[in-house]
Design a protein around this motif. Structure first.
Motif: not given
Length: 438
Positions: A324-328
């Motif tokens: 999720m953080l990567y995609q953010a």
């Protein structure tokens, strides 16, 4: 698709001896069409990459069989960790999550390799239909699967959908104002954030992975609606706005008239011309390959091994938070073209390779004391990856001529897929080696 009826009339009128040129649309109508097209490409980017991202977010669950049984709609959002390799200091699955990555990317690689050779002969509408059907099939197949093999077949369908859609919609941008490229890129970044966040949020709330996947079946329907009902027929892209350019731009969108493309379209390029254009793209393709190789080696080769036992998050939850953080980070940087433009994308490639080296050393030595430091590095990794993607295609759109742009966009989109495929192939043996360490 919206506006196609008018384009058909224009094609029929062109067969007569005398035609009355239609007046240019009012400025307000043009502005409304521009906003429809920008929003349309944003939604197409969102929907096209959604299934691909969800499959990567679900990779740990697919391989560890943490999904609920068919008649169970809720699961414990915080299951106790169940190590699969007790002889290793890593909590490893028997198969690396890179296996899901390969199933999610190799069909895309095949599609993108073949696309510049003949995909342009197939009209856009059938391609979009196939993409939407494959996306829906991937969610259904993985949701009702009871084996890793069947789940991987569903992941392959998601890959076909994403790969065919990306090469189709990036080629389609050649017939619209260049502004739609940044909106497409932002949409693909939004797919990463929304896909990873929705999977994390729904499973964290107690919904089973099976029901989480089934709840996402509306996304393929939104893809088809955005293409057929939201996009308008494209305006001419040449400065003079000649009627011939407008007709040439419209014809690939119509279907039955696709064979009547004007000589300046990419279908008329010779092999020698295609090779010349491709060689000119290498200064953008090579850095993007390196960026995606490094970041997906991290994502699918190292995320599972960056496991912290001194936290309240389970291994599966840590993996979902990483995704999720990567995609953010990807979403923010893919939406930043109006604020920050980068011409020398090789700088981003060097920084991403440094990230890979740093995290690989941490996996080996475990010197980072807190998972929150990993969170920051992964967010930064996503920012670099998204910036490389949007700036690469923006630079290509600026520096290629009108007659070469459709081919150039289709050819350059092989970059990310090639880098991801190479990373998956190397991440598999690395996973086995590290997981067998005492």
């Amino acid at each position: 698709m919206g506006g196609c009826a008018g384009s058909r009339r224009r094609l029929l009128d062109s067969e007569g001896e005398e035609t009355t040129p239609e007046p240019l649309p009012p400025l307000l109508d043009r502005g409304g069409a521009l906003w429809r097209n920008m929003m349309g490409f944003w939604l197409l980017g969102l929907c096209n990459n959604f299934s691909y991202v969800v499959m990567l977010s679900a990779a740990h669950d697919i391989l560890s069989h943490q999904r609920a049984s068919g008649n169970q709609s809720h699961v414990d959002p915080d299951p106790p960790p169940t190590p699969h390799n007790s002889s290793s200091r890593f909590d490893c699955n028997s198969v690396s999550t890179a296996a899901v990555l390969l199933a999610d990317i190799l069909p895309t690689l095949v599609i993108k390799l073949l696309a510049p050779l003949g995909l342009h002969l197939l009209p856009y509408s059938p391609r979009v239909l196939v993409s939407g059907i494959c996306a829906a099939g991937s969610f259904i197949l993985v949701a009702f699967s009871h084996s890793v093999g069947t789940s991987l077949c569903g992941v392959v369908l998601a890959s076909i959908s994403s790969g065919l859609g990306e090469v189709t919609f990036l080629s389609l941008t050649a017939f619209y104002p260049r502004a739609v490229i940044s909106w497409w890129s932002s949409g693909t970044g939004g797919a990463g954030l929304l896909g990873a966040l929705s999977y994390l949020g729904l499973t964290q709330a107690g919904l089973s992975p099976q029901h989480t996947l089934l709840s996402m079946l509306g996304i393929p329907a939104l893809l088809l609606a955005s293409y057929f009902f939201l996009l308008t027929s494209p305006e001419p892209q040449d400065p003079g706005g000649e009627e011939e350019a407008e007709t040439s731009a419209r014809q690939p969108l119509i279907g039955s008239e696709a064979a009547e493309l004007k000589p300046d379209s990419s279908s008329s390029l010779s092999l020698q011309e295609r090779w010349t254009v491709f060689k000119g793209l290498l200064r953008y393709i090579v850095p993007l390959v390196l960026v995606y190789f490094a970041e997906y080696f991290i994502n699918q080769g190292l995320f599972e091994l960056l496991f912290f036992r001194n936290t309240s998050l389970s291994h599966a939850q840590q993996y979902r938070w990483y995704q999720m953080l990567y995609q953010a980070g990807v979403f923010v940087s893919r939406s930043s073209l109006r604020c920050c433009r980068i011409r020398f994308t090789w700088v981003l490639a060097l920084l991403q390779c440094f990230n890979l080296a740093f995290l690989l050393v941490d996996v080996w030595l475990s010197f980072l004391p807190s998972i929150y430091l990993i969170f920051l590095i992964i967010l930064y990794e996503g920012l670099l990856g998204g910036a490389a993607y949007v700036n690469t295609f923006h630079n290509i759109a600026l520096e290629t001529s009108d007659e070469h742009r459709e081919f150039a966009m289709a050819a350059a989109c092989i970059s990310d897929t090639l880098g991801i495929s190479l990373s998956g192939l190397l991440a598999l043996p690395l996973h086995d080696f590290l997981c067998h360490l005492s």
